[in-house]
Design a protein around this motif. Structure first.
Motif, short mmCIF file in Angstrom:
data_model
loop_
_atom_site.label_atom_id
_atom_site.label_comp_id
_atom_site.label_asym_id
_atom_site.label_seq_id
_atom_site.Cartn_x
_atom_site.Cartn_y
_atom_site.Cartn_z
N ASN A 45 0.83 -1.21 0.00
CA ASN A 45 0.00 0.00 0.00
C ASN A 45 0.86 1.26 0.00
OD1 ASN A 45 -2.51 0.96 -0.11
ND2 ASN A 45 -2.96 0.77 2.07
N LEU B 16 1.25 4.36 -2.72
CA LEU B 16 1.15 5.78 -2.35
C LEU B 16 2.39 6.54 -2.77
CD1 LEU B 16 -0.50 5.71 1.19
CD2 LEU B 16 -1.45 6.60 -0.92
N TYR C 8 -1.47 6.73 -14.91
CA TYR C 8 -1.26 6.50 -13.48
C TYR C 8 -2.19 5.40 -12.98
CZ TYR C 8 2.02 10.12 -12.11
OH TYR C 8 3.15 10.87 -11.94
N VAL C 9 -3.47 5.45 -13.39
CA VAL C 9 -4.42 4.42 -12.95
C VAL C 9 -3.94 3.05 -13.42
CG1 VAL C 9 -6.77 3.57 -13.18
CG2 VAL C 9 -6.37 6.01 -12.87
N THR D 110 -0.55 2.02 -11.51
CA THR D 110 -0.72 1.64 -10.10
C THR D 110 -1.60 0.40 -9.98
OG1 THR D 110 -2.54 3.17 -9.87
CG2 THR D 110 -0.39 3.96 -9.21
N PHE D 111 -2.56 0.27 -10.89
CA PHE D 111 -3.42 -0.91 -10.82
C PHE D 111 -2.61 -2.17 -11.14
CE2 PHE D 111 -6.88 -3.77 -11.98
CZ PHE D 111 -7.75 -3.52 -10.92
N THR E 150 -0.56 -2.88 -8.13
CA THR E 150 -1.39 -3.49 -7.08
C THR E 150 -1.65 -4.95 -7.39
OG1 THR E 150 -2.48 -1.37 -6.82
CG2 THR E 150 -3.50 -3.23 -5.75
N ARG F 107 -6.71 -8.12 -1.67
CA ARG F 107 -7.67 -8.16 -2.77
C ARG F 107 -7.44 -6.95 -3.67
NH1 ARG F 107 -13.07 -6.93 0.72
NH2 ARG F 107 -12.51 -4.84 1.38
N LEU F 108 -8.04 -7.02 -4.83
CA LEU F 108 -7.74 -5.99 -5.82
C LEU F 108 -8.55 -4.73 -5.62
CD1 LEU F 108 -7.08 -7.34 -9.38
CD2 LEU F 108 -5.74 -5.83 -7.97
N VAL F 109 -9.88 -4.89 -5.52
CA VAL F 109 -10.73 -3.70 -5.40
C VAL F 109 -11.37 -3.67 -4.02
CG1 VAL F 109 -12.72 -2.48 -6.32
CG2 VAL F 109 -11.17 -3.69 -7.85
#
Lengths: 224, 142
Positions: free
Chosen positions: A153, A157, A198-199, A202-203, A206, A222-224
């Protein structure tokens, strides 16, 4: 007002932006590794150190978590040259982010280390585990499992935090977006493309981290 | 260096500089306070929407998930630029404070939505069951 979105002028810059995204990830990764070193030392000082070293770590944490990262990097980049220390913008951002991460990580890491319960160690002792076996089979798996989700996490960030490097002229994703905006004047297109990158980045990070955490450390992610 | 530093210090901490910095600090406080307040209201609403189970609300749930995920994954600087240019080009004549406030609000509400959802998730299953078991009787008796 009639402003028609024209992505046509911006598409050719997509590879440039994508390469910038890699630089963002790189800065975040280097700063994260450096922060992890500071964080481990800080967590060790908080858990095992004397009153003096605990106070030093606490002061460091309070100072760096209560001032904006931007101001810290400003200090490194614009104030240190007065003292004769010249840093390139990349290094200033990297050092600033490392110091900042080093302030957030000790508390996370300490919580992870201390989540190993006494019972587990006693059980391991009863079962005849040696000290090394306890670390290998009890402490490390537990710490990795608890620590991995908050650390990943923090890494995400920090990836977002690297956008601040643009202010100092580092050519990462946001920095390149500023430059391309200055060339094409297609502000909304450039910045929405940047935001989309960026989305995506970072996705992807993740997803990769969640997969690694689940497979390697049996962490609940978990993902979402 | 230190001599120059000491020589410039009184000028730096002059009356007008201090007033200027104090006003800027007030702007920071206002931005964070208003952003946190509005963000927590909308974030709470988003968390509640994500807890609903009705099939009819499924599109709303997906939209909420999409928006929170997107705005949590865009850096503040990029959100700020997007908000600024979108408002500029859509013809609203807004102050810079409002532009910054909208960016803070967007980011705050998406982060707070996740935080509040985590809070709801931490309520144990048994407690929900207990509440469900008690609720009809209380509702009927009142």
């Amino acid at each position: 007002m009639s402003y028609t979105l024209q992505f046509g002028q911006v598409w050719p810059y997509l590879p440039t932006l994508a390469a910038g995204a890699l630089i963002s990830l790189e800065i975040a990764f280097l700063a994260f590794c450096g922060g992890l070193l500071i964080g481990t030392a800080g967590a060790a000082a908080l858990s095992f150190g004397g009153a003096a070293s605990r106070r030093i770590v606490r002061t460091y944490v309070v100072f760096f978590t209560n001032t904006p990262q931007l101001v810290q990097i400003y200090f490194l980049y614009f104030a240190l040259p007065d003292a004769g220390i010249l840093l390139s913008s990349f290094n200033a951002v990297l050092i600033g982010m490392t110091l900042n991460a080093g302030a957030y990580l000790p508390e996370i890491q300490r919580a992870g280390f201390e989540s190993v319960r006494r019972n587990e160690l006693e059980a391991a002792e009863v079962l005849g585990f040696s000290r090394r076996q306890q670390i290998r089979y009890v402490i490390l798996p537990h710490v990795a499992r608890v620590l991995f989700p908050p650390l990943s996490n923090q890494y995400i960030l920090m990836t977002l935090g690297t956008s601040m490097a643009a202010i100092f002229g580092v050519e990462e994703l946001t920095g390149r977006a500023f430059n391309i905006n200055a060339q094409t004047f297609r502000a909304i297109e450039v910045f929405s493309l940047t935001a989309a990158l960026y989305v995506i980045v970072t996705f992807a990070a993740t997803a990769a981290l969640a997969l690694l955490g689940r497979v390697a450390f049996r962490a609940k992610m978990r993902l979402v | 260096m230190w001599q120059r530093f000491a020589a410039e210090l009184p000028e730096f901490f002059g009356y007008y500089n201090l007033i200027f910095l104090a006003k800027a600090a007030l702007t920071t406080i206002a931005l964070s306070a208003i952003g946190a307040l509005t963000g927590s209201v909308v974030g709470f609403a988003a968390a509640v929407v994500r807890m609903t189970r009705a099939p009819l609300l499924a599109p709303l749930r997906w939209l909420t998930v999409l928006l929170t995920e997107i705005f949590r994954r865009i850096p503040f600087l990029v959100t700020l630029m997007l908000v600024f240019f979108v408002f500029q080009l859509s013809g609203f004549d807004l102050s810079m404070f409002t532009v910054a406030l909208v960016a803070v609000f967007l980011i705050a509400s998406s982060y707070l939505a996740e935080i509040i959802r985590a809070g709801f998730d931490s309520v144990h299953r048994n407690q929900w069951d207990a509440a469900a078991a008690r609720l009809p009787r209380r509702a009927f008796s009142e």
